[in-house]
Design a protein around this motif. Structure first.
Motif, PDB file in Angstrom:
ATOM      1  N   MET A   1      43.615  42.440  38.401  1.00  0.00           N
ATOM      2  CA  MET A   1      43.135  42.227  37.048  1.00  0.00           C
ATOM      3  C   MET A   1      42.664  40.791  36.885  1.00  0.00           C
ATOM      4  O   MET A   1      43.204  39.891  37.516  1.00  0.00           O
ATOM      5  N   LYS A   2      41.697  40.608  35.999  1.00  0.00           N
ATOM      6  CA  LYS A   2      41.310  39.259  35.591  1.00  0.00           C
ATOM      7  C   LYS A   2      42.067  38.964  34.300  1.00  0.00           C
ATOM      8  O   LYS A   2      41.956  39.710  33.322  1.00  0.00           O
ATOM      9  N   ILE A   3      42.856  37.893  34.324  1.00  0.00           N
ATOM     10  CA  ILE A   3      43.740  37.564  33.209  1.00  0.00           C
ATOM     11  C   ILE A   3      43.453  36.141  32.736  1.00  0.00           C
ATOM     12  O   ILE A   3      43.438  35.206  33.533  1.00  0.00           O
ATOM     13  N   ILE A   4      43.263  35.989  31.442  1.00  0.00           N
ATOM     14  CA  ILE A   4      43.089  34.682  30.811  1.00  0.00           C
ATOM     15  C   ILE A   4      44.454  34.238  30.302  1.00  0.00           C
ATOM     16  O   ILE A   4      45.106  34.976  29.565  1.00  0.00           O
TER      17      ILE A   4
ATOM     18  N   ALA B   1      33.356  35.346  27.533  1.00  0.00           N
ATOM     19  CA  ALA B   1      31.967  35.395  27.990  1.00  0.00           C
ATOM     20  C   ALA B   1      31.839  36.317  29.201  1.00  0.00           C
ATOM     21  O   ALA B   1      30.815  36.956  29.404  1.00  0.00           O
ATOM     22  N   GLU B   2      32.889  36.362  30.026  1.00  0.00           N
ATOM     23  CA  GLU B   2      32.934  37.279  31.165  1.00  0.00           C
ATOM     24  C   GLU B   2      34.004  38.324  30.895  1.00  0.00           C
ATOM     25  O   GLU B   2      34.933  38.095  30.126  1.00  0.00           O
ATOM     26  N   ALA B   3      33.903  39.454  31.542  1.00  0.00           N
ATOM     27  CA  ALA B   3      34.878  40.532  31.352  1.00  0.00           C
ATOM     28  C   ALA B   3      36.270  40.070  31.771  1.00  0.00           C
ATOM     29  O   ALA B   3      36.434  39.341  32.738  1.00  0.00           O
ATOM     30  N   ALA B   4      37.279  40.496  31.004  1.00  0.00           N
ATOM     31  CA  ALA B   4      38.680  40.218  31.327  1.00  0.00           C
ATOM     32  C   ALA B   4      39.492  41.472  31.028  1.00  0.00           C
ATOM     33  O   ALA B   4      39.134  42.271  30.166  1.00  0.00           O
ATOM     34  N   ASP B   5      40.590  41.613  31.759  1.00  0.00           N
ATOM     35  CA  ASP B   5      41.474  42.755  31.583  1.00  0.00           C
ATOM     36  C   ASP B   5      42.670  42.448  30.698  1.00  0.00           C
ATOM     37  O   ASP B   5      43.294  43.357  30.140  1.00  0.00           O
ATOM     38  N   ALA B   6      43.021  41.178  30.602  1.00  0.00           N
ATOM     39  CA  ALA B   6      44.192  40.794  29.811  1.00  0.00           C
ATOM     40  C   ALA B   6      44.047  39.355  29.348  1.00  0.00           C
ATOM     41  O   ALA B   6      43.371  38.549  29.992  1.00  0.00           O
TER      42      ALA B   6
ATOM     43  N   ALA C   1      53.545  33.320  38.012  1.00  0.00           N
ATOM     44  CA  ALA C   1      54.061  34.687  38.164  1.00  0.00           C
ATOM     45  C   ALA C   1      52.931  35.701  38.338  1.00  0.00           C
ATOM     46  O   ALA C   1      53.089  36.704  39.026  1.00  0.00           O
ATOM     47  N   LEU C   2      51.772  35.428  37.740  1.00  0.00           N
ATOM     48  CA  LEU C   2      50.654  36.375  37.777  1.00  0.00           C
ATOM     49  C   LEU C   2      49.707  36.163  38.960  1.00  0.00           C
ATOM     50  O   LEU C   2      49.124  37.120  39.469  1.00  0.00           O
TER      51      LEU C   2
ATOM     52  N   ASP D   1      43.676  37.709  39.382  1.00  0.00           N
ATOM     53  CA  ASP D   1      42.743  36.596  39.225  1.00  0.00           C
ATOM     54  C   ASP D   1      43.030  35.971  37.859  1.00  0.00           C
ATOM     55  O   ASP D   1      42.758  36.604  36.832  1.00  0.00           O
ATOM     56  N   VAL D   2      43.596  34.771  37.848  1.00  0.00           N
ATOM     57  CA  VAL D   2      44.021  34.131  36.603  1.00  0.00           C
ATOM     58  C   VAL D   2      43.084  32.977  36.260  1.00  0.00           C
ATOM     59  O   VAL D   2      42.832  32.104  37.092  1.00  0.00           O
ATOM     60  N   LEU D   3      42.594  32.994  35.022  1.00  0.00           N
ATOM     61  CA  LEU D   3      41.804  31.885  34.499  1.00  0.00           C
ATOM     62  C   LEU D   3      42.737  31.036  33.650  1.00  0.00           C
ATOM     63  O   LEU D   3      43.228  31.471  32.611  1.00  0.00           O
ATOM     64  N   ARG D   4      43.006  29.815  34.124  1.00  0.00           N
ATOM     65  CA  ARG D   4      43.876  28.877  33.402  1.00  0.00           C
ATOM     66  C   ARG D   4      43.058  28.181  32.316  1.00  0.00           C
ATOM     67  O   ARG D   4      42.038  27.550  32.606  1.00  0.00           O
ATOM     68  N   VAL D   5      43.554  28.264  31.082  1.00  0.00           N
ATOM     69  CA  VAL D   5      42.846  27.713  29.930  1.00  0.00           C
ATOM     70  C   VAL D   5      43.803  26.861  29.102  1.00  0.00           C
ATOM     71  O   VAL D   5      44.955  27.243  28.885  1.00  0.00           O
ATOM     72  N   SER D   6      43.320  25.715  28.654  1.00  0.00           N
ATOM     73  CA  SER D   6      44.055  24.875  27.708  1.00  0.00           C
ATOM     74  C   SER D   6      43.046  23.952  27.034  1.00  0.00           C
ATOM     75  O   SER D   6      41.841  24.077  27.255  1.00  0.00           O
TER      76      SER D   6
END
Length: 191
Positions: free
Chosen positions: A1-4, A50-55, A19-20, A25-30
């Motif tokens: 999954m792609k996770i934000i 802007a791009e598809a994400a699953d969670a 943990a993920l 595939d984790v996108l780290r955001v802050s």
């Protein structure tokens, strides 16, 4: 999954991403990472999808402990806007943009016992839990929404010279289980 993961640079956010990441595939955001977002900035929340994400997982919000008598109207509105309304705004955007069957995991923080200075936090967190419980019934396309209410984190208490709390690794596991599981409309209090 792609996770934000929003709030990925904080104590809980770092543990959640760790943990993920082995399985996703984790996108780290802050507010300070290359991918930036702020719960107080709706345009930055729009850009997350802007791009598809699953969670999407939000670990970004907090409400400081402060006695009610010391709170100003501005502080009350700022805390409501940041932690409660900001996460509601994130969930609204995610509901329209996550892939079918996607997951939204927010962060509460209600303590088991009332403590001095926690009145505003209790208001915000109870509102968030009520929102999640009700929003779960109306999300489209098999989307799920949940909230983690970690309470005191052991590492935070240790930094304050105190004992107790829940280890951040246990808290992170609760987020991972919600993202990968099938629960919806729930509040999880890791112990």
């Amino acid at each position: 999954m792609k996770i934000i993961v929003l709030g990925a640079t904080g104590l809980v956010g770092r543990a959640v991403t760790e943990a993920l990441e082995p399985r996703h595939d984790v996108l780290r955001v802050s507010r300070t990472t290359a991918a930036k977002a702020d719960l107080d900035d709706p345009a930055s929340l729009d850009a997350l999808f802007a791009e598809a994400a699953d969670a999407v997982v939000c670990c970004a919000a907090n409400v400081p402990l402060k006695p009610l008598a010391e709170l100003t109207d501005t502080q009350v509105l700022d805390d409501l806007r940041g932690k409660l309304l900001g996460q509601v705004a994130l969930a609204r955007r995610a509901a329209g943009r996550l892939t079918d069957g996607g997951s939204i995991t927010l962060t509460g923080g209600t303590f088991d016992e009332p403590i001095p200075g926690s009145g505003l936090g209790a208001l915000v967190n109870s509102g968030l839990e009520g929102f999640v419980r009700s929003a779960a019934a109306e999300l489209p396309r098999g989307l799920r929404i949940n909230v983690v209410s970690p309470g005191w984190i052991s590492e935070t208490l240790a930094a304050m010279g105190r004992d107790g709390g829940t280890p951040v690794a246990v808290v992170a596991e609760a987020y991972r289980a919600l993202v990968e599981g099938d629960a919806t409309g729930t509040t999880v209090r890791p112990r």
